[in-house]
Enzyme design. Sequence first.
Site, short mmCIF file in Angstrom:
data_model
loop_
_atom_site.label_atom_id
_atom_site.label_comp_id
_atom_site.label_asym_id
_atom_site.label_seq_id
_atom_site.Cartn_x
_atom_site.Cartn_y
_atom_site.Cartn_z
N GLY A 130 52.31 26.55 46.35
CA GLY A 130 53.31 25.48 46.24
C GLY A 130 54.71 26.04 46.22
N ASN A 131 55.67 25.21 45.92
CA ASN A 131 57.05 25.69 45.82
C ASN A 131 57.79 24.89 44.75
OD1 ASN A 131 58.44 23.34 47.13
ND2 ASN A 131 57.06 23.94 48.79
N LYS A 132 59.06 25.27 44.54
CA LYS A 132 59.79 24.73 43.39
C LYS A 132 60.43 23.36 43.62
CE LYS A 132 61.31 28.83 40.90
NZ LYS A 132 62.51 29.52 40.42
#
Length: 394
Positions: free
Chosen positions: A207-209
């Site tokens: 995932g990412n932020k």
Amino acid sequence: MSLVGREVVLGVGGGIAAYKSCELLRRLQDRGYKVTVVPTPSSLNFVGKATWEALSGRPVNTQVWENVHTVPHVKIADTADFFLIAPATADLIARLATGRADDLLTNLVLASDVPKMLVPAMHPSMWLDPATVTNVQTLRDRGFIVMEPEVGRLTGNDIGPGRFPEVPRIIKSFDDVTGNIQDLVGRRVLVTAGGTREAIDPVRFIGNKSSGKQGVAIALAARNRGAQVHLIAANFETSHLDGIEVSKVESAADMHAVLLEQFPQCDVLIMSAAVADAKPKSLSLDKIKKALLGSIELEENPDLLGSLMSIKKNQVVIGFAAETKDHLQEARRKLEAKGLDLIYVNDVSGGAIFGQEQTMGTILLRNDADIAVKEVSKDALGNLLLDHAIRQLG
Ligand code: CTP
């Protein structure tokens, strides 16, 4: 001031026009305003608390002595973006002009410094009485916006200035106060937001932020300007987004499928989502044991924006880029490679911007100079991008 999910205190004075404010409340809600109704005690003779609670879906109080532990006059004042007091009676205007604080509404007015608009309604002799004339002038001098009442037949047979204006006229004036521009009526705006997740096994993902805040701000800004908005939301809470069609997605592939379905109908696409560039080559149906987690083979995800270019007609397409170095060169490369009309780039070195309320960056256009965006709220940026989109739509 935030234009997103704007909080309005609808103050209701004790005049017969109070019943017309039920319609006013509905129209405010239609426009995306979140409304807390604060009636004066005497106005409950015309419209009861139960009606306001049912219509607003929120608790309704008239005095500071109710729910004292929540300190209502400070709490509501702190969250309000605007006050609309309709109807404003001669007595309420007099109390406001002298700074009285003898019920919840007048306490709130004193405790808050946001814009306040009053819609007077009363018998013509009361409106024209020198006491009222002076009180109205005092309030105007202090920055209150006081609408002129309409001239016409009053509740009895008398005719003169003092009638409660028609609801659309009130809404129009209120929009002027709040800066609500309706320049996207009839337009369809498609927005992607959040960060995609690419499953590794049933419990893990890449995932990412991205928090989705920027995309939500754009979607709300477009809705508030009258557009029909479809939001493709990757992995964040969307239950508060009234008046916006939402497709919840998890992975880049899910997002791609909704984009292919929605893109042909839209006028503007704003691709603020952080799409995972790669996904695990194979998805394990069982949880992978830690001893086997030394490496995960990845494969590239398709470029979603790139894949839409072959079906692009007159849509305005806006992309985002988050870079940690050479951000202007990188953004220009992406603008051209992805066939975008505009790209907004921000410098995210050290994790800046993610999850925050403010943003700063640069807007790059195809045939125009770059535009630096100094620290602004994410909804202000949303409005700025929509301004550009409208200009390009013509
Ligand atoms: N984007 C997309 N499909 C992808 C990756 C990104 O449509 N697979 C979109 C993003 O939503 C964004 C724009 O392309 O609007 C730029 O995203 P970015 O991740 O910065 O670009 P990449 O193409 O992934 O470039 P790079 O990995 O080289 O930085």
